[in-house]
Design an enzyme around this catalytic site. Structure first.
Site, mmCIF file in Angstrom:
data_model
loop_
_atom_site.group_PDB
_atom_site.id
_atom_site.type_symbol
_atom_site.label_atom_id
_atom_site.label_comp_id
_atom_site.label_asym_id
_atom_site.label_seq_id
_atom_site.Cartn_x
_atom_site.Cartn_y
_atom_site.Cartn_z
ATOM 1 N N LYS A 19 0.829 -1.208 0.000
ATOM 2 C CA LYS A 19 0.000 0.000 0.000
ATOM 3 C C LYS A 19 0.863 1.257 0.000
ATOM 4 O O LYS A 19 0.641 2.180 -0.788
ATOM 5 C CB LYS A 19 -0.924 0.037 1.240
ATOM 6 C CG LYS A 19 -1.843 -1.156 1.365
ATOM 7 C CD LYS A 19 -2.714 -1.076 2.598
ATOM 8 C CE LYS A 19 -1.972 -1.094 3.922
ATOM 9 N NZ LYS A 19 -1.229 -2.351 4.193
ATOM 10 N N ARG A 95 -9.710 0.546 8.087
ATOM 11 C CA ARG A 95 -9.338 -0.847 8.392
ATOM 12 C C ARG A 95 -10.506 -1.624 8.947
ATOM 13 O O ARG A 95 -10.396 -2.836 9.131
ATOM 14 C CB ARG A 95 -8.236 -0.876 9.446
ATOM 15 C CG ARG A 95 -6.988 -0.280 8.911
ATOM 16 C CD ARG A 95 -5.819 -0.672 9.762
ATOM 17 N NE ARG A 95 -4.710 0.091 9.285
ATOM 18 C CZ ARG A 95 -3.516 -0.405 9.034
ATOM 19 N NH1 ARG A 95 -3.276 -1.666 9.243
ATOM 20 N NH2 ARG A 95 -2.572 0.373 8.582
ATOM 21 N N ARG A 134 11.867 -5.506 5.272
ATOM 22 C CA ARG A 134 11.690 -4.076 4.948
ATOM 23 C C ARG A 134 12.647 -3.213 5.762
ATOM 24 O O ARG A 134 12.889 -3.456 6.939
ATOM 25 C CB ARG A 134 10.261 -3.639 5.260
ATOM 26 C CG ARG A 134 10.087 -2.121 5.167
ATOM 27 C CD ARG A 134 8.656 -1.682 5.159
ATOM 28 N NE ARG A 134 7.886 -2.189 6.283
ATOM 29 C CZ ARG A 134 6.569 -2.068 6.397
ATOM 30 N NH1 ARG A 134 5.874 -1.469 5.454
ATOM 31 N NH2 ARG A 134 5.940 -2.543 7.441
ATOM 32 N N ARG A 167 11.373 -1.195 11.128
ATOM 33 C CA ARG A 167 10.232 -0.786 11.951
ATOM 34 C C ARG A 167 10.074 -1.745 13.129
ATOM 35 O O ARG A 167 10.275 -2.931 12.998
ATOM 36 C CB ARG A 167 8.949 -0.789 11.107
ATOM 37 C CG ARG A 167 8.590 0.589 10.594
ATOM 38 C CD ARG A 167 7.458 0.588 9.610
ATOM 39 N NE ARG A 167 6.235 -0.082 10.035
ATOM 40 C CZ ARG A 167 5.106 -0.059 9.330
ATOM 41 N NH1 ARG A 167 5.045 0.612 8.184
ATOM 42 N NH2 ARG A 167 4.028 -0.689 9.752
ATOM 43 N N ARG A 178 -0.431 -8.764 13.322
ATOM 44 C CA ARG A 178 -0.986 -7.787 12.366
ATOM 45 C C ARG A 178 -1.781 -8.499 11.266
ATOM 46 O O ARG A 178 -2.839 -8.037 10.847
ATOM 47 C CB ARG A 178 0.136 -6.946 11.749
ATOM 48 C CG ARG A 178 0.737 -5.951 12.744
ATOM 49 C CD ARG A 178 2.103 -5.449 12.303
ATOM 50 N NE ARG A 178 2.066 -4.701 11.076
ATOM 51 C CZ ARG A 178 3.145 -4.492 10.302
ATOM 52 N NH1 ARG A 178 4.316 -5.010 10.641
ATOM 53 N NH2 ARG A 178 3.036 -3.784 9.211
HETATM 54 P P1 AP5 Z 1 4.888 -1.541 1.835
HETATM 55 O O1 AP5 Z 1 4.566 -0.780 0.611
HETATM 56 O O2 AP5 Z 1 5.537 -0.824 2.959
HETATM 57 O O3 AP5 Z 1 3.579 -2.333 2.334
HETATM 58 P P2 AP5 Z 1 2.313 -1.801 3.135
HETATM 59 O O4 AP5 Z 1 1.139 -2.518 2.594
HETATM 60 O O5 AP5 Z 1 2.283 -0.316 3.155
HETATM 61 O O6 AP5 Z 1 2.685 -2.406 4.550
HETATM 62 P P3 AP5 Z 1 2.597 -1.749 6.001
HETATM 63 O O7 AP5 Z 1 3.364 -2.687 6.894
HETATM 64 O O8 AP5 Z 1 3.047 -0.330 6.025
HETATM 65 O O9 AP5 Z 1 1.092 -1.855 6.254
HETATM 66 P P4 AP5 Z 1 0.373 -1.828 7.594
HETATM 67 O O10 AP5 Z 1 -0.989 -1.597 7.152
HETATM 68 O O11 AP5 Z 1 0.564 -3.003 8.473
HETATM 69 O O12 AP5 Z 1 1.140 -0.672 8.398
HETATM 70 P P5 AP5 Z 1 0.752 0.833 8.714
HETATM 71 O O13 AP5 Z 1 1.982 1.604 8.761
HETATM 72 O O14 AP5 Z 1 -0.352 1.287 7.838
HETATM 73 O O15 AP5 Z 1 5.784 -2.802 1.395
HETATM 74 C C1 AP5 Z 1 6.280 -3.727 2.369
HETATM 75 C C2 AP5 Z 1 7.667 -4.236 1.903
HETATM 76 O O16 AP5 Z 1 7.500 -4.993 0.698
HETATM 77 C C3 AP5 Z 1 8.676 -3.115 1.567
HETATM 78 O O17 AP5 Z 1 9.952 -3.526 1.928
HETATM 79 C C4 AP5 Z 1 8.564 -2.958 0.033
HETATM 80 O O18 AP5 Z 1 9.773 -2.494 -0.529
HETATM 81 C C5 AP5 Z 1 8.248 -4.408 -0.384
HETATM 82 N N1 AP5 Z 1 7.381 -4.446 -1.567
HETATM 83 C C6 AP5 Z 1 6.350 -3.610 -1.885
HETATM 84 N N2 AP5 Z 1 5.767 -3.988 -3.043
HETATM 85 C C7 AP5 Z 1 6.436 -5.094 -3.455
HETATM 86 C C8 AP5 Z 1 6.296 -5.959 -4.583
HETATM 87 N N3 AP5 Z 1 5.345 -5.763 -5.529
HETATM 88 N N4 AP5 Z 1 7.145 -7.012 -4.685
HETATM 89 C C9 AP5 Z 1 8.112 -7.241 -3.728
HETATM 90 N N5 AP5 Z 1 8.291 -6.445 -2.650
HETATM 91 C C10 AP5 Z 1 7.459 -5.390 -2.512
HETATM 92 O O19 AP5 Z 1 0.135 0.683 10.169
HETATM 93 C C11 AP5 Z 1 0.946 0.328 11.267
HETATM 94 C C12 AP5 Z 1 0.113 0.271 12.529
HETATM 95 O O20 AP5 Z 1 -0.511 1.549 12.773
HETATM 96 C C13 AP5 Z 1 -1.054 -0.716 12.513
HETATM 97 O O21 AP5 Z 1 -0.642 -2.030 12.834
HETATM 98 C C14 AP5 Z 1 -1.972 -0.094 13.576
HETATM 99 O O22 AP5 Z 1 -1.485 -0.363 14.856
HETATM 100 C C15 AP5 Z 1 -1.816 1.394 13.322
HETATM 101 N N6 AP5 Z 1 -2.812 1.899 12.344
HETATM 102 C C16 AP5 Z 1 -2.552 2.406 11.092
HETATM 103 N N7 AP5 Z 1 -3.698 2.770 10.491
HETATM 104 C C17 AP5 Z 1 -4.694 2.486 11.383
HETATM 105 C C18 AP5 Z 1 -6.110 2.619 11.324
HETATM 106 N N8 AP5 Z 1 -6.734 3.079 10.229
HETATM 107 N N9 AP5 Z 1 -6.818 2.228 12.406
HETATM 108 C C19 AP5 Z 1 -6.213 1.739 13.519
HETATM 109 N N10 AP5 Z 1 -4.873 1.578 13.625
HETATM 110 C C20 AP5 Z 1 -4.127 1.955 12.571
#
Ligand code: AP5
Length: 227
Positions: A19, A95, A134, A167, A178
């Site tokens: 994402k 989410r 990552r 992270r 997660r």
């Molecule tokens: P990346 O693009 O970083 O993936 P992502 O889907 O953004 O993963 P996140 O871990 O950031 O998602 P998340 O939803 O768990 O975390 P968030 O920060 O939103 O890619 C991941 C890796 O893969 C990278 O190394 C990249 O280079 C590689 N990659 C990408 N595309 C690729 C491909 N096509 N092929 C190969 N490799 C690839 O949230 C963190 C925390 O915040 C949550 O757990 C929660 O506690 C809180 N939070 C955030 N939003 C909310 C909400 N709306 N409500 C409640 N809590 C929330």
């Protein structure tokens, strides 16, 4: 559907689905704001505010942060965009069904609902490897992967030279929590957007450039919806 700088887009997907990677490119190519609730919450935690530290405890354990703490910070940003008329790509929000309903309720009086929702679909067995490998630039936030997207110089950001860090929630145990949280919440959210004919599923288990190409094509052609 509005395209270019006024489109209102949501990216759904499991942790590690890509994402953040895709939102950054799509937003930059279309002139949209990239709104990541994870980044907003991490910034609040780094600033050391009481709300930020509370959020950090949930994030470090892989749990969702309570709605009250997420909605406030996100809706403040949306209000700014309403005034400027700029569109957005939402990354990591909503989410839950309740968050999706709260977002719609927020957008309704502005007369401009969401245009398109994408779910980036990647099998679970691929996600853990993506997350554990990552690395993120501590200075500019750009993301890398030790194997799939390595930086030119080990441990240093190609863009700004900042140090790359892991992270705190990218350890195997927290990743597993997660993923469990994601699978508990996604079905009703998917149904909600499917019923509104907004959901397009994109195969995310391919090179990132191909995923971007599909997203941009679907955004310029509403007839391409499916999923
Ligand atoms: P990346 O693009 O970083 O993936 P992502 O889907 O953004 O993963 P996140 O871990 O950031 O998602 P998340 O939803 O768990 O975390 P968030 O920060 O939103 O890619 C991941 C890796 O893969 C990278 O190394 C990249 O280079 C590689 N990659 C990408 N595309 C690729 C491909 N096509 N092929 C190969 N490799 C690839 O949230 C963190 C925390 O915040 C949550 O757990 C929660 O506690 C809180 N939070 C955030 N939003 C909310 C909400 N709306 N409500 C409640 N809590 C929330």
């Amino acid at each position: 559907m509005p395209t270019g700088t006024s489109a209102r887009v949501v990216l759904l997907g499991a942790p590690g689905a890509g994402k953040g990677t895709q939102a950054a490119v799509v937003a930059s190519q279309l002139g949209l704001a990239h709104l990541s609730t994870g980044d907003m919450l991490r910034a609040a935690a780094a600033a050391g505010s009481e709300a930020g530290l509370k959020a950090k405890a949930h994030m470090d354990a892989g749990r969702l942060v309570p709605d009250a703490d997420v909605l406030g910070v996100l809706f403040e940003r949306l209000e700014g965009l309403r005034r400027s008329g700029q569109g957005f790509v939402l990354d990591g929000f909503p989410r839950t069904l309740e968050q999706a309903q709260a977002l719609d309720a927020r957008l309704a009086p502005w007369g401009r609902p969401l245009d398109q929702v994408f779910e980036i679909d990647v099998p679970d067995d691929r996600l853990t490897a993506r997350l554990v490998g990552r690395r993120v630039c501590g200075a500019c936030g750009r993301n890398y992967h030790v194997e799939f997207r390595p930086p030119a110089a080990e441990g240093r950001c190609d863009a700004c030279g900042g140090a790359l860090v892991q992270r705190r929630d990218d350890t195997p145990a927290v990743v597993s929590e997660r993923l469990a949280v994601y699978h508990r919440q996604i079905a009703p959210l998917r149904d909600y957007y499917r019923r509104r004919d907004l959901l397009t599923t994109i195969d995310g288990d391919r090179p990132a450039e191909l995923v971007t190409k599909d997203l941009l094509a679907a955004l310029s052609s509403p007839a391409a919806k499916g999923g």
